[in-house]
Design a protein around this motif. Sequence first.
Motif, PDB file in Angstrom:
ATOM      1  N   LEU A 238       0.794  -1.281   0.172  1.00 53.24           N
ATOM      2  CA  LEU A 238       0.032   0.176  -0.100  1.00 53.24           C
ATOM      3  C   LEU A 238       0.973   1.379   0.116  1.00 53.24           C
ATOM      4  CD1 LEU A 238      -2.729  -1.112   2.476  1.00 53.24           C
ATOM      5  CD2 LEU A 238      -3.245  -1.077   0.091  1.00 53.24           C
ATOM      6  N   ALA A 239       2.033   1.298   0.573  1.00 53.35           N
ATOM      7  CA  ALA A 239       2.733   2.468   0.853  1.00 53.35           C
ATOM      8  C   ALA A 239       3.481   2.459  -0.565  1.00 53.35           C
ATOM      9  CB  ALA A 239       3.988   2.187   1.981  1.00 53.35           C
ATOM     10  N   TYR A 240       3.922   1.460  -0.867  1.00 54.76           N
ATOM     11  CA  TYR A 240       4.472   1.587  -2.668  1.00 54.76           C
ATOM     12  C   TYR A 240       3.570   2.427  -3.679  1.00 54.76           C
ATOM     13  CZ  TYR A 240       8.557  -1.575  -2.051  1.00 54.76           C
ATOM     14  OH  TYR A 240       9.608  -2.115  -1.740  1.00 54.76           O
ATOM     15  N   ALA A 241       2.269   1.973  -3.390  1.00 52.96           N
ATOM     16  CA  ALA A 241       1.317   2.545  -4.208  1.00 52.96           C
ATOM     17  C   ALA A 241       1.275   4.054  -4.044  1.00 52.96           C
ATOM     18  CB  ALA A 241      -0.117   1.866  -4.064  1.00 52.96           C
ATOM     19  N   GLU A 242       1.333   4.458  -2.819  1.00 54.69           N
ATOM     20  CA  GLU A 242       1.205   5.957  -2.592  1.00 54.69           C
ATOM     21  C   GLU A 242       2.032   6.816  -3.106  1.00 54.69           C
ATOM     22  OE1 GLU A 242      -1.222   7.390  -0.972  1.00 54.69           O
ATOM     23  OE2 GLU A 242      -2.317   5.606  -0.211  1.00 54.69           O
ATOM     24  N   VAL A 243       3.442   6.071  -3.546  1.00 57.86           N
ATOM     25  CA  VAL A 243       4.505   6.839  -3.866  1.00 57.86           C
ATOM     26  C   VAL A 243       4.627   6.542  -5.290  1.00 57.86           C
ATOM     27  CG1 VAL A 243       5.850   6.945  -1.820  1.00 57.86           C
ATOM     28  CG2 VAL A 243       6.300   5.075  -3.203  1.00 57.86           C
ATOM     29  N   GLY A 244       3.686   5.773  -6.081  1.00 61.54           N
ATOM     30  CA  GLY A 244       3.727   5.779  -7.506  1.00 61.54           C
ATOM     31  C   GLY A 244       4.495   4.579  -7.847  1.00 61.54           C
ATOM     32  N   ARG A 245       5.112   3.676  -7.070  1.00 59.45           N
ATOM     33  CA  ARG A 245       5.518   2.598  -7.222  1.00 59.45           C
ATOM     34  C   ARG A 245       4.832   1.338  -7.631  1.00 59.45           C
ATOM     35  NH1 ARG A 245      10.815   2.772  -3.241  1.00 59.45           N
ATOM     36  NH2 ARG A 245      11.243   0.819  -4.333  1.00 59.45           N
ATOM     37  N   ASP A 246       3.929   1.301  -8.613  1.00 60.80           N
ATOM     38  CA  ASP A 246       3.019   0.390  -8.895  1.00 60.80           C
ATOM     39  C   ASP A 246       3.279  -0.992  -9.162  1.00 60.80           C
ATOM     40  OD1 ASP A 246       1.229   2.764  -8.539  1.00 60.80           O
ATOM     41  OD2 ASP A 246       0.477   2.711 -10.613  1.00 60.80           O
ATOM     42  N   GLU A 247       4.379  -1.103  -9.706  1.00 59.06           N
ATOM     43  CA  GLU A 247       4.742  -2.482  -9.970  1.00 59.06           C
ATOM     44  C   GLU A 247       5.252  -3.649  -8.570  1.00 59.06           C
ATOM     45  OE1 GLU A 247       8.260  -4.765 -12.551  1.00 59.06           O
ATOM     46  OE2 GLU A 247       7.933  -2.935 -13.059  1.00 59.06           O
ATOM     47  N   GLU A 248       6.001  -2.639  -7.549  1.00 58.84           N
ATOM     48  CA  GLU A 248       6.172  -3.137  -6.638  1.00 58.84           C
ATOM     49  C   GLU A 248       5.142  -3.508  -5.671  1.00 58.84           C
ATOM     50  OE1 GLU A 248       8.507  -0.252  -7.263  1.00 58.84           O
ATOM     51  OE2 GLU A 248      10.387  -0.914  -6.069  1.00 58.84           O
ATOM     52  N   ALA A 249       3.945  -2.405  -5.664  1.00 58.69           N
ATOM     53  CA  ALA A 249       2.818  -2.734  -4.830  1.00 58.69           C
ATOM     54  C   ALA A 249       2.125  -3.716  -5.431  1.00 58.69           C
ATOM     55  CB  ALA A 249       2.029  -1.495  -5.278  1.00 58.69           C
TER      56      ALA A 249
END
Length: 286
Positions: A238-249
Amino acid sequence: MHIEKPTPLDYFAALVADDDSLPLTEAALALAQDEFPDLDLQAVLAEIDALGARLKRRLPADAGPVQRLRLLNHYFFQELGFGGNVNDYYDPHNSCLNVVLRTRRGIPISLAVLYLELAGQVGLKASGVSFPGHFLVKLRMPRGEVVMDPFSGLSLSREELDDRLEPYKRQRGLVGEFDMPLGLFLQAATSREVLARMLRNLKEIYRTREDWPLLLRTCERLVILLPDSLDERRDRGLAYAEVGRDEEAVADLSVYVAQADEADDRLAIAERLDELQRGRTQPRWH
């Protein structure tokens, strides 16, 4: 030959790799590198050792555990002036040992880490206690255990501990036939458990403040510390998604959805995962 300096996460991973050799004070101090990237860890550790050396020089050679405890408490709480930060309890700097060392103010768990370090240096058998709502310290004395609040420096009686525990028990239905003895809540916390509690405190602060970059760094540390925890993997995703790192999210949330079969939030996380896979970015952190 060029040798690359380890990243803060690499350094933390090396510190917490093995339970038997995990250095609590150094690992707890390393958490501050997220707020203070240029922090000189060895200089701060040397400062802590100097405080311990000063106390050891004052101990009579024949000092018993009780005398050592009295001298430590006077030194830590009166002379050095350590105590709780009642004015800004939720300041993340309260969890940064370098700041706590400078200001003499912190929260129970950060104060406890410094207290435990000094207690160990003067030969006392002390451990942290993950008591509900308020981290405590206990010391093994010849006639039993002493339980202390590192926020105030006060020793706590069995009755005071029961009073503190009562709201927690009632909230969770641990009353009557489901009651649990006080001793279960006074178990010594491992170094890994102490670090996890410190990081989860920070995680909640950064989430509330919507400080996504620092939230992500905290979540990354928690996954390193607790690699088998699906909840921490979910929160990192969820934190990855917040910073725009969608692949890792997507990678983290896919693991959670695949393995957390009985989790209450599995459906909500599956929906969030679908949004990320479809390239949509709303809603954000659940």
